[in-house]
Write a protein that holds these residues in place. Sequence first.
Motif, short mmCIF file in Angstrom:
data_model
loop_
_atom_site.label_atom_id
_atom_site.label_comp_id
_atom_site.label_asym_id
_atom_site.label_seq_id
_atom_site.Cartn_x
_atom_site.Cartn_y
_atom_site.Cartn_z
N GLY A 78 -0.59 -4.65 -0.58
CA GLY A 78 -0.01 -4.28 -1.97
C GLY A 78 -0.65 -2.81 -1.99
N TRP A 79 -2.44 -3.25 -1.21
CA TRP A 79 -3.49 -1.95 -2.23
C TRP A 79 -2.97 -0.57 -0.35
CZ3 TRP A 79 -7.25 -0.82 1.65
CH2 TRP A 79 -8.24 0.57 1.61
N ASN A 80 -2.74 -1.13 0.42
CA ASN A 80 -1.62 0.15 1.54
C ASN A 80 -0.47 0.65 0.92
OD1 ASN A 80 -2.83 0.37 4.27
ND2 ASN A 80 -3.64 -1.80 3.36
N GLY A 81 0.11 -0.06 -0.13
CA GLY A 81 1.42 0.42 -0.96
C GLY A 81 1.07 1.09 -1.67
N TRP A 82 -0.30 0.83 -2.76
CA TRP A 82 -0.88 1.12 -3.58
C TRP A 82 -1.30 2.93 -2.92
CZ3 TRP A 82 -5.48 2.49 -5.20
CH2 TRP A 82 -5.64 3.05 -6.39
N LEU A 83 -1.63 2.78 -2.41
CA LEU A 83 -2.94 4.07 -1.66
C LEU A 83 -1.64 4.84 -1.41
CD1 LEU A 83 -5.67 2.79 -0.07
CD2 LEU A 83 -5.47 3.81 -2.03
N LEU A 98 2.49 -5.72 8.17
CA LEU A 98 3.36 -5.34 7.28
C LEU A 98 2.70 -3.84 6.40
CD1 LEU A 98 3.57 -9.29 6.17
CD2 LEU A 98 5.64 -7.91 6.86
N SER A 99 1.26 -4.24 6.54
CA SER A 99 0.65 -2.62 5.86
C SER A 99 1.48 -1.68 6.33
CB SER A 99 -0.86 -3.48 5.39
OG SER A 99 -1.25 -4.10 5.84
N VAL A 100 1.28 -1.32 7.26
CA VAL A 100 2.12 -0.83 7.95
C VAL A 100 3.53 -0.02 7.54
CG1 VAL A 100 2.72 0.43 9.74
CG2 VAL A 100 0.74 -0.29 10.36
N LEU A 101 4.01 -1.27 7.41
CA LEU A 101 6.02 -1.08 7.13
C LEU A 101 5.42 -1.20 5.11
CD1 LEU A 101 8.79 -1.64 7.63
CD2 LEU A 101 7.67 -4.53 6.82
N SER A 102 5.14 -0.93 5.04
CA SER A 102 5.04 -1.29 3.30
C SER A 102 4.36 0.70 2.72
CB SER A 102 3.63 -2.35 2.85
OG SER A 102 3.24 -2.47 1.56
N ALA A 103 3.26 0.87 3.60
CA ALA A 103 3.00 2.28 3.56
C ALA A 103 3.88 3.15 3.62
CB ALA A 103 1.67 2.36 4.47
#
Length: 910
Positions: free
Chosen positions: A65-70, A175-180
């Motif tokens: 979520g933090w990576n997506g928010w950033l 998953l963070s890479v995918l989200s961002a």
Amino acid sequence: MPWRRTAVAAAVIVTCLIVLDIVLDLVVDWTWFSALGYADVFWTVLRTKALLFLTVFGTTAIIIGWNGWLASRFAKLETGRFLELARGTGYPQTSAGVPDIVLRRLPLVLLSAAVILGALLAVWAMTNWGVLLRFVYQVPDGQRDPVFGNDVSFYLFLLPAYLALRNWMLLTLSLSVLSAGTVYWVRGHIELDGHRRVMSRTAIAHGSALLGVFFAVKAWSYALDRYLLLYGDNGVVVGASYTDVHVGLPVLWLLMGLAVIAAVVSWTNVSVRTYKLPLVAAALVFGSAFVLGEVFPVLFERLVVKPNELELEKPYIQQNITLTRQAYNLHRITTRAFPVEQSLTSASIQTNQATIDNIRLWDEQPLMATYRQLQEIRTYYKFGDVDVDRYWLDGAYRQVMLSARELASNLLPANAQTWVNRHVLFTHGNGVIMSPVTRKSAEGLPVFYLGDIPPIATGGPPVREPRIYYGELTDTYVLVQGSTPEFDYPKGKENVYAPYGGNGGVPVGSAARRVLFAWYFSDPNILISSYATAESRVMFRRTIKERVETIAPFLRLDHNPYPVVSDGRLFWVQDAYTTSDYFPYAVPYDGGGGLNYIRNSVKVVVDAYNGSVDLYLADPSDPIATTYQRIFPGLFKAFAALPPDLQRHIRYPEDLFLIQARTYGAYHMEAPEVFYNREDLWQFPRQPTDGGSGTMAPYYMIMRLPGEPAAENILMLPMVPSQRENMIAWLAARCDPPHYGEMIVFEFSKDKLVYGPFQIEARINQNTAISQQLSLWNQLGSRVIRGNLHVIPIENSILYVSPLYLRASTGQIPELKRVIAAYGDQVVMEETLPQALAALFPEPVHASQQAGAPSRDVTVRPKADRAREALSHYQQAMERLKAGDWQGFGAELDQLRIVLERSSAATGER
């Protein structure tokens, strides 16, 4: 909109039902564990699972979520500049054609995605609760690996936890890479078409930061890969080989350094924001990994190691041999020479009468068929399998075969398959059947030490409480102590009913409990039936394996729990193993799911009436078992606390013996040169089957080991050289205290030929008299069933014994009709074992009453008597032939042959 409200309401209801189902299942589990006295085990596992779930869920959701928010925040700040730049490149000025409603809902989508992905990873992480507990409560092993010098406990307990953590980090990072990346694509910061790829400087910076984290994790992964070299297999060495140590290990150190450099370069690119630096870093790491980690070791192996393989790999082969033997406890096997001699006499037989009295003549399959026909009594009773045990009966140590008579309610007639019958009335089995391994009746049927309902002891141990509520076949829940007595056993045309008087099961109690169990079993009858009262108890998880696996899922169970009659009650004994896939340098067991370490550290006893489960720690030297003892302080009892009578029935487990024997077939070779050449491989003997040939299985027997003063119970198996049939050795595991667990291999001299089981089977088939008799029986409406051949070591000689059964083509009961025995070059077939031994050893043999024959002296009778008896059998055979009685004709000819063979033996003409 109404449909949205409906969808949300439906989702809330489904979620609530799922949560409710989970909570109610946990409550039922808690009541079940508490009833057995293992509530602490339940809470320890539940707390660990909850901790893992919350930790992984929270951490994963926050990172994603933090990576997506950033990404969303930075994308908003840079959208105008990037679109302005895109105008000059001809790229679209919209946000990837994404509708405005998606952009407005993007924060909610990101939050939902983070929660869902975090929950999925958390559920996966919960399966590693045992890994976490072993990591925290580890017990040192005391021995170290030869490459890194780490305590073996590092590999058993720490390395699996590190690997699980690494996998979680890589998954979360991906998953963070995918989200961002999704956010940047939606916001138009990543534009893709068929010709060019464009990313904004913000997306490049964020991607570089994540790439730097990836390379940092990759550097740690390479550090862990060093230890994984100890589990490699190049076909010669299992474990780290010469190439692994001299090439693989330096390459991994180099890759670790390159990964650290790549991480620094990637983080530097957060400020520089160019495509080139990350591409160069990735190419450097992955290109080096391919060239140095894949190509170079293969070339080195081919050009340097192969031409000098034995010399270079010798120390690593030795490490593989040493640590494999430790992992499977093969280093504790003692070796004794067995000088095979042809020195057996009638005096030898008499001296070893305890061995002779316990030669098994009943195989499991024919005996099971007989048990079912004679002792199941009613269609709803069923015998699961036949087990072998030993008892002191009438002052003698006797091997017996026994089977529990369990009740399978699904075998009730179709019109009797009611809820009341299946769950209230027909609740338990009754008694065990027991018969000696050697004796038979005059009709060729087993002699029962225990039989009938209620069980009647005729030479066997008395059974005061025969009811079996927990066993191998009891797979349905039942209600006991209800408003009506339960069916106990049939008696003529009537049935006997009796209430349950034990403390097994979980109290049903209040109405809330009844609702709980009705939900759990999806059965409203528990709630509405008048048979369930406040005093009722519900029994479930009644099979032995399910019961033990629920309490201790970290133990691997032996395939065969066996019943024991002790102090008038029935118990089940279940062997349990601690295993690992991470013992360094140890060869994995083929078919064992990757295990390369095993100990029979736990003996489990289950009361067949009350269902109590007691786990006894049998091997305190096992670091895995002692670690679990620290995790669950109240789970294991000291082995000395096991009642003495039950201790007398503990046996060496067959599954462990099989694993050790198969591994020992190669790892009895302790010299690296011999092991490298595979010049002395052993294997299990072959034996004939209906479809061709199969592998001989180990078997329990009571015998006096060479050099020992008394007969004892052992588990043994002959061994033959690879691709050959002659016997080279036999392996024995001792089952009786004070020598329980000791393993001995008796090796034959390599310059002496000893017939193996398959060769003896061939000699039996080539015996003209035997083959003609078998052919005659098969033509007279009967089917001949050849029993398993048993190798019987007696003193320094080998005796072979095999039973022979007849089954009528229209019947279901196999009858033990003949005993085939072989010794040296002689093969005989007689009605009983004493007669077979008398034929092999014609001197007077004082045989005890067994195999249905009265105690007598086998002596030489006058020739005139033998001649008259032979003539009588011949005349009767002719009479049978004239009458068309082919079966009687064959029987008289068989008796004639026996008389002639005895006459030949008596005159020394055999």
